[in-house]
Design a protein around this motif. Structure first.
Motif, mmCIF file in Angstrom:
data_model
loop_
_atom_site.group_PDB
_atom_site.id
_atom_site.type_symbol
_atom_site.label_atom_id
_atom_site.label_comp_id
_atom_site.label_asym_id
_atom_site.label_seq_id
_atom_site.Cartn_x
_atom_site.Cartn_y
_atom_site.Cartn_z
ATOM 1 N N LEU A 31 0.852 -1.231 0.028
ATOM 2 C CA LEU A 31 0.107 0.226 0.039
ATOM 3 C C LEU A 31 0.801 1.290 -0.033
ATOM 4 C CD1 LEU A 31 -2.684 1.429 0.179
ATOM 5 C CD2 LEU A 31 -2.585 1.376 2.618
ATOM 6 N N THR A 32 2.024 1.094 0.654
ATOM 7 C CA THR A 32 2.886 2.487 0.818
ATOM 8 C C THR A 32 3.565 2.435 -0.756
ATOM 9 O OG1 THR A 32 3.397 1.952 3.204
ATOM 10 C CG2 THR A 32 5.032 3.256 1.667
ATOM 11 N N ARG A 33 3.836 1.670 -1.318
ATOM 12 C CA ARG A 33 4.356 1.624 -2.785
ATOM 13 C C ARG A 33 3.305 2.203 -3.625
ATOM 14 N NH1 ARG A 33 8.457 -1.675 -3.894
ATOM 15 N NH2 ARG A 33 8.563 -0.873 -5.777
ATOM 16 N N LEU A 34 2.001 1.781 -3.564
ATOM 17 C CA LEU A 34 1.039 2.384 -4.174
ATOM 18 C C LEU A 34 0.535 3.798 -4.138
ATOM 19 C CD1 LEU A 34 -1.606 -0.636 -4.332
ATOM 20 C CD2 LEU A 34 -0.221 0.034 -6.171
ATOM 21 N N GLU A 35 0.688 4.256 -2.727
ATOM 22 C CA GLU A 35 0.470 5.545 -2.416
ATOM 23 C C GLU A 35 1.679 6.509 -3.113
ATOM 24 O OE1 GLU A 35 -0.279 5.444 1.736
ATOM 25 O OE2 GLU A 35 -2.325 5.330 1.421
ATOM 26 N N ARG A 36 2.661 6.068 -3.039
ATOM 27 C CA ARG A 36 3.934 6.745 -3.441
ATOM 28 C C ARG A 36 3.775 7.018 -4.964
ATOM 29 N NH1 ARG A 36 10.259 5.033 -2.740
ATOM 30 N NH2 ARG A 36 11.185 6.755 -3.862
ATOM 31 N N LEU A 37 3.308 5.763 -5.787
ATOM 32 C CA LEU A 37 3.124 5.809 -6.942
ATOM 33 C C LEU A 37 1.834 6.865 -7.389
ATOM 34 C CD1 LEU A 37 3.379 5.132 -9.968
ATOM 35 C CD2 LEU A 37 2.325 2.904 -9.361
ATOM 36 N N LYS A 38 1.106 6.834 -6.741
ATOM 37 C CA LYS A 38 -0.086 7.882 -6.741
ATOM 38 C C LYS A 38 0.417 9.393 -6.623
ATOM 39 C CE LYS A 38 -2.196 9.626 -3.488
ATOM 40 N NZ LYS A 38 -2.721 9.796 -2.038
ATOM 41 N N ARG A 39 1.096 9.545 -5.722
ATOM 42 C CA ARG A 39 1.633 10.940 -5.387
ATOM 43 C C ARG A 39 2.436 11.595 -6.724
ATOM 44 N NH1 ARG A 39 2.309 9.035 0.063
ATOM 45 N NH2 ARG A 39 4.625 8.602 -0.405
ATOM 46 N N SER A 40 3.384 10.501 -7.223
ATOM 47 C CA SER A 40 4.227 10.878 -8.354
ATOM 48 C C SER A 40 3.242 11.288 -9.623
ATOM 49 C CB SER A 40 5.201 9.828 -8.721
ATOM 50 O OG SER A 40 4.708 8.656 -9.179
ATOM 51 N N LEU A 41 2.194 10.569 -9.697
ATOM 52 C CA LEU A 41 1.169 10.631 -10.935
ATOM 53 C C LEU A 41 0.752 11.990 -10.818
ATOM 54 C CD1 LEU A 41 -0.253 6.939 -11.371
ATOM 55 C CD2 LEU A 41 1.778 8.395 -12.729
ATOM 56 N N ILE A 42 0.249 12.361 -9.653
ATOM 57 C CA ILE A 42 -0.694 13.594 -9.469
ATOM 58 C C ILE A 42 0.257 14.872 -9.187
ATOM 59 C CG2 ILE A 42 -2.499 12.382 -8.645
ATOM 60 C CD1 ILE A 42 -1.995 13.266 -5.792
ATOM 61 N N GLN A 43 1.629 14.671 -8.992
ATOM 62 C CA GLN A 43 2.298 15.917 -8.751
ATOM 63 C C GLN A 43 3.487 16.296 -9.737
ATOM 64 O OE1 GLN A 43 4.231 14.918 -4.702
ATOM 65 N NE2 GLN A 43 2.118 15.164 -3.511
ATOM 66 N N ARG A 44 3.611 15.270 -10.579
ATOM 67 C CA ARG A 44 4.774 15.621 -11.638
ATOM 68 C C ARG A 44 3.932 15.744 -13.015
ATOM 69 N NH1 ARG A 44 9.411 11.316 -10.688
ATOM 70 N NH2 ARG A 44 9.911 12.243 -12.491
ATOM 71 N N SER A 45 4.823 16.307 -13.973
ATOM 72 C CA SER A 45 4.009 16.479 -15.272
ATOM 73 C C SER A 45 4.621 15.543 -16.354
ATOM 74 C CB SER A 45 4.143 17.672 -15.741
ATOM 75 O OG SER A 45 5.592 18.258 -15.708
ATOM 76 N N ASP A 46 5.832 14.875 -16.056
ATOM 77 C CA ASP A 46 6.270 14.025 -17.214
ATOM 78 C C ASP A 46 5.698 12.930 -17.138
ATOM 79 O OD1 ASP A 46 7.394 14.023 -14.361
ATOM 80 O OD2 ASP A 46 8.722 12.270 -14.947
ATOM 81 N N SER A 47 5.770 12.030 -18.282
ATOM 82 C CA SER A 47 5.091 10.845 -18.465
ATOM 83 C C SER A 47 5.794 9.666 -17.992
ATOM 84 C CB SER A 47 5.034 10.589 -20.086
ATOM 85 O OG SER A 47 4.224 11.378 -20.677
ATOM 86 N N SER A 48 5.218 8.844 -17.776
ATOM 87 C CA SER A 48 5.972 7.695 -16.910
ATOM 88 C C SER A 48 5.357 6.324 -17.220
ATOM 89 C CB SER A 48 5.943 7.847 -15.329
ATOM 90 O OG SER A 48 4.438 7.731 -15.016
ATOM 91 N N LEU A 49 6.079 5.160 -17.048
ATOM 92 C CA LEU A 49 5.828 3.958 -17.315
ATOM 93 C C LEU A 49 5.937 2.848 -15.839
ATOM 94 C CD1 LEU A 49 4.704 1.505 -19.102
ATOM 95 C CD2 LEU A 49 7.273 1.162 -19.736
ATOM 96 N N ASP A 50 5.089 2.328 -15.435
ATOM 97 C CA ASP A 50 5.411 1.526 -14.061
ATOM 98 C C ASP A 50 4.919 0.146 -14.198
ATOM 99 O OD1 ASP A 50 6.263 3.493 -11.958
ATOM 100 O OD2 ASP A 50 4.938 4.573 -12.871
ATOM 101 N N LEU A 51 5.450 -0.736 -13.451
ATOM 102 C CA LEU A 51 5.188 -2.127 -13.620
ATOM 103 C C LEU A 51 4.842 -2.730 -12.303
ATOM 104 C CD1 LEU A 51 5.256 -4.809 -15.644
ATOM 105 C CD2 LEU A 51 7.451 -5.221 -14.496
ATOM 106 N N ILE A 52 3.651 -3.471 -12.183
ATOM 107 C CA ILE A 52 2.955 -4.477 -11.006
ATOM 108 C C ILE A 52 3.002 -5.900 -11.472
ATOM 109 C CG2 ILE A 52 1.234 -4.990 -9.259
ATOM 110 C CD1 ILE A 52 0.279 -2.077 -9.760
ATOM 111 N N TRP A 53 3.915 -6.472 -10.798
ATOM 112 C CA TRP A 53 4.016 -7.947 -11.239
ATOM 113 C C TRP A 53 3.653 -8.925 -9.659
ATOM 114 C CZ3 TRP A 53 7.719 -11.575 -8.954
ATOM 115 C CH2 TRP A 53 8.683 -10.938 -8.135
#
Length: 545
Positions: A31-53
């Motif tokens: 959950l901590t990792r997902l929330e950190r990913l959420k913050r990066s998606l809403i606070q930054r403007s650059d495009s990104s690619l992430d992976l959940i496995w």
């Protein structure tokens, strides 16, 4: 609400859905990792690619739904996002197939206004014409424009007359250009498009190789054309991280850089207990004041978790835990018992004494382990043999098929215990559905049929959106073609599963509608009754009640 008072809905569902996206139980580090990913998606403007496995059943799909939930509930005035969940098509042929699924999930009204107001010269003219039609056109013109936007095949004459668009979206480069234009229009308003793609490993199975390369190349092109406010999160089924990474092209892997992947490992017994209690808490009815372990009790939960953890080939992940608890709950909680006994779990058949088992009316004594093992293995093989040809079966029907196959009668509790073992091992799956009375019943599916079941669910949703009201027989013909034993019930199970997750409603016992169409369906039925009544009155016949 469940009529036993423990839960407002079943907490044992094995299929991820938007309705349970808000629930996150246990696994605090994930959950901590997902929330950190959420913050990066809403606070930054650059495009990104992430992976959940993760491995099968570990919760990848639910992690995507929960990330979508976090993003939808994290909007501010300055940072916005449109997260959309799509499943990689099972029979993927080209990038166009993925494009259609992505665009169908984007809110059309919001998108059309963004395109109309955009000043970016890179937005294709056909996309601008489509947006103007979606905003200012008539109902029929809007329908044709939407068909074009979704990559469907509207008539060229009607398309040109309604929108001034000269050609359909029929190839991958054109689909990539239109999607890039959509991303650019949203980015101009600082709105991030976040595409959450489940089952991405299906791309790796795409044959021949050039098709796989073409799909991955177009995904890479999207990032080349969209440096800002575009993100993709991929969920991949894999046992090891390196294997998951190898499913992407080298060009896509460079986009991730050193960003760590999100993994969902197996749980410890302590983590599994925390997962169960927190999941139960989410599904409790309002005002519930009972024990947090009810209806099992802590000793019973510990026993079940230890049993799953020590079973051969059964990892301690959400699917195996919920499979075991769901079957035990259905089999052991009756009208006159409000807690599952730990002894019932340890005995293995929930009611028979530890000293004996009954199979086919014959008592098998515990000392004769070889005979018991042989009988157990025979029924297991029969369950696999009888369930594979059918999309779904209820427990009574599966028991009947096994009985006819072996030409013996199997004690109900023994059959249930053997079936539970197959659920724990992930060979069979149990999925809750909704009856017209509101009660929940379960269907059983061989794991080899799960992908087909999910694909038929998606097809049925499309049919409901198109037809608004559908009869079980019509869906049976659509999905299976020729009628044969079990196809009608499988079509019925698909529709009742959609009712359970809020994607359909009952009209009659055998007719279903899109959730928003129930009032329309009732009014249509009443209009038919009034017409028949008027006709009979005109002919001096008895009126219809």
């Amino acid at each position: 609400m469940s009529d036993d008072g423990f839960f407002r809905a079943s907490p044992f569902s094995l299929t991820a859905s938007p309705e349970t996206a808000a629930c996150w139980a246990g696994r605090k580090s994930v959950l901590t990792r997902l929330e950190r990913l959420k913050r990066s998606l809403i606070q930054r403007s650059d495009s990104s690619l992430d992976l959940i496995w993760a491995n099968l059943g570990a919760g990848k799909s639910h992690a995507l739904f929960h990330l979508e939930y976090l993003l939808k509930n994290s909007h501010t005035d300055s940072t916005k996002a449109i997260p959309i969940f799509v499943e990689m098509p099972d029979q993927l042929r080209r990038f166009h197939d993925l494009y259609s699924r992505i665009v169908s999930e984007i809110p059309t009204d919001t998108l059309a206004q963004c395109i109309l107001n955009a000043q970016n010269p890179s937005i294709p003219e056909d996309l601008q014409r489509c947006a103007r039609t979606l905003v200012y056109g008539t109902g029929e013109e809007k329908a044709i424009a939407k068909q074009w936007l979704l990559g469907q095949r509207p008539g060229l004459r009607e398309l040109r007359a309604s929108t001034s668009i000269q050609s359909r979206i029929e190839d991958d480069p054109q689909a990539c250009d239109i999607l890039s234009g959509i991303i650019a229009a949203l980015a101009e308003k600082e709105v991030r498009l976040v595409v959450l793609i489940d089952e991405f490993q299906r791309v790796a199975l795409l044959k021949p190789q050039y098709r796989r390369d073409a799909v991955l190349s177009n995904v890479r092109s999207l990032f080349s054309h969209s440096p800002r406010y575009f993100s993709v999160v991929l969920a991949v089924k894999s046992r090891i991280e390196q294997t998951a990474m190898d499913m992407m092209s080298e060009e896509l892997r460079t986009l991730m850089g050193v960003r760590p992947c999100v993994s969902l490992p197996e749980m410890s017994e302590e983590e599994a207990l925390e997962f169960v209690i927190e999941r139960f808490r989410f599904f409790r009815p309002d005002g519930y004041l009972g024990n947090e372990e009810a209806p099992f009790g802590k000793e019973t939960l510990d026993t079940v978790i230890r049993h799953v953890a020590r079973a051969d080939g059964a990892p301690l992940i959400p699917r195996t835990i919920l499979q075991a608890l769901g079957w035990i709950y259905d089999a052991a909680v009756t009208d006159d018992s409000d807690e599952v006994s730990p002894a019932a779990i340890r005995s293995g058949d929930f009611g028979a004494t530890p000293a004996t088992r009954r199979l086919g009316g014959v008592t098998i004594y515990a000392p004769d382990e070889r005979e018991m093992t042989r009988a157990f293995g025979t029924v297991v093989e029969a369950i696999n043999f009888c369930s594979k040809p059918h999309l779904s079966l209820m427990r009574v029907a599966l028991n009947s098929q096994v009985r006819d196959h072996l030409n013996i009668t199997i004690d109900r509790r023994i059959f249930g215990a053997i079936l539970a073992s197959q659920l724990r091992l992930g060979i069979m799956d149990s999925i809750p559905c909704a009856a017209i009375t509101g009660r929940v019943f379960r269907i059983y599916i061989h794991t080899e049929q799960l992908d087909t079941f999910q694909r038929h669910l998606a097809t049925t949703v499309d049919e409901l959106r198109l037809r608004r009201v559908i009869h079980v027989t019509d869906l049976e013909e659509k999905l299976f073609g020729d009628r044969r034993w079990g196809t009608w019930s499988s079509a019925f199970h698909i529709l009742t599963r959609l009712v359970q997750i809020g994607r359909a409603r009952y009209v009659t016992e055998n007719s279903f509608c899109w959730p928003l169409e129930i009032e329309h369906a009732i009014n249509k039925h009443l209009r038919r009754v009034r017409v028949v009544r008027a006709s009979r009155l005109a002919n001096n016949q008895e009126p219809v009640n």
